[in-house]
Write an enzyme that holds these catalytic residues in place. Sequence first.
Site, short mmCIF file in Angstrom:
data_model
loop_
_atom_site.label_atom_id
_atom_site.label_comp_id
_atom_site.label_asym_id
_atom_site.label_seq_id
_atom_site.Cartn_x
_atom_site.Cartn_y
_atom_site.Cartn_z
N GLU A 127 0.07 -1.20 5.58
CA GLU A 127 1.13 -0.82 6.53
C GLU A 127 1.00 0.65 6.90
O GLU A 127 1.25 1.04 8.05
CB GLU A 127 2.50 -1.10 5.91
CG GLU A 127 3.67 -0.94 6.88
CD GLU A 127 4.30 0.44 6.88
OE1 GLU A 127 5.23 0.68 7.67
OE2 GLU A 127 3.88 1.31 6.08
N ASP A 186 0.83 -1.20 0.00
CA ASP A 186 0.00 0.00 0.00
C ASP A 186 0.86 1.26 0.00
O ASP A 186 2.04 1.23 0.36
CB ASP A 186 -0.95 0.02 1.19
CG ASP A 186 -0.23 0.15 2.53
OD1 ASP A 186 0.77 -0.57 2.74
OD2 ASP A 186 -0.65 0.97 3.37
#
Length: 415
Positions: free
Chosen positions: A183, A87
Site C-alpha cells: 500500500e 507493509d
Amino acid sequence: MSDTPMSDVVQRFFRYVQVDTQSADEHCDQVPSTACQFDLANLLADELRALGAEDAYVTESCYVVAHIPASKGAEDKPALGLLAHIDTTEAAPGFGVKPHIVHYEGGNLVAGVVDGNEVAIGPDMLSDLDGLVGEDIICSDGSTLLGGDDKAGVAEIMALVARIHEDPSIKHPRLGICFCPDEEIGHGASLLDIPAFGCTYGYTVDGGAVGELEWECFNAAEATVRFEGYSIHPGSAKNRMVNANDLFVQFQSLLPAHMRPEHTDGYDGFIHCESVSATVTHATARYIIRDHDAELFQQKIDLMQRAADFMNNELDRPRVTVEIKQQYRNMAEIVKDYPQLVQIVCDSYEALGIKPLVLPIRGGTDGAQLSFRGLPCPNLGTGGYCGHSVNEFVVVSQMERVVDVLQELARRFAE
C-alpha cells in the site's frame, strides 16, 4: 514500562510489528515488492484458519483473503469487507522493530535513546499529546518506525475475528477479510479480486485517532522530472557548460513555496519534492502532487509542465522533461453516493460514547482504489499517531476501542 496486562489486540500488535514487512519502491514493478511481506501474510492466514475462517489463503501476490460466515439470522445480509495493509513505509527505518509500552505522564513522549540522543516528541509538535496524559502508549525503541501504519489495523481486525470465534452470539454479516501488500508504494488493493471477495461494502482500518472517519482523500499523481545538462572541464566552461544541478534548482524555484506540504493543511493540496539525484550531466527529481479538488489537482500538474516549458524556451534546446503518473483519485466521487456508510459509522461511534471526527484524508488509502473498482470503502481510525516516522506510536486504549467499534459496526450491518 506499564505493568498493565496486554489485551488480545495488543498482544497481536506486538507480534505483528516484529515481523519485517517494509515495501520497496525500487521494486515497484513486482508485487509484493519485498518477499518478507509473505512472512506476515502466511502468519495471518494460519491464524485466520485457526479462528474459523472458511477459506483463508495467501495469493501469489501476497494478499491475505478470508471470509467469516455470517451469524445466525444474518445470512441474507450484504457481506462486509474489512481491510488493512501489511507493509510499512520506507520513509523511516523499518526493520527490527522493538515495541514497548510507555505510561505517558505528560511532557515529551520518549520512544528511546539512539546514539545517546532521546527520540522524543512533545505537545509543542503534537498537540494531541495533551489529551493522552495517563495513557499507555506503544512506541518503538526509537531506532525504527513502529509499524502502526497499518499493523494496528491488522491487529484490530484480527482481534474482532477472535472475538467472534470465541463468542458466536456476536451478530455480524458474512465478513470478508483482506490484508494487502505494498500500500505504501501505491499498489495496495489494485490486484484484489473484488468479485471473489464478494463484499457489497467495505472499510479500511488505516487511519489515526479512534473516532476518525474519512471518506474523502487526495487526488494523487507522481511526477518524475529529468534535467539534461552538458558537462565540460570547468576551466573551459564559459558559455558552454549546462549544469543539471542548477536546472533542478531553477525548476524548484518556479514552484510556489506556499504549495509545499509544510505550508498546507485541511483541504489544501501540495506539490512535494520527495527526492533528487544530480550530477552536472543529469538530474532526476521525484515529486508527488496532491489535491482533494480535481480541478486544482490538474492545475498543479499543469503548473509543473509550464515551469518546464518556460525553462526549455530559455535554454539552447529542451533539457527538462516532466513525466506524470496518475496514482489514485478522491474516493468522495464514489462514496458520496453511499451516505449510509458514513452514517452507520457515526452511529456506531456515538453508541460507544466516542465522538465522530469526520476528516478529509491528507493522503490515500486502499479505499480509494477499491471505491473506484466497485467496492465503496471509507476509512476508520486505528489509534495511531505520527506514522512514517521514528516517533510513531499507538494508544493502547484506542486500539481496544477500535475493536469495539468494529464489533458494533458488524452488529449494525447484521440488522
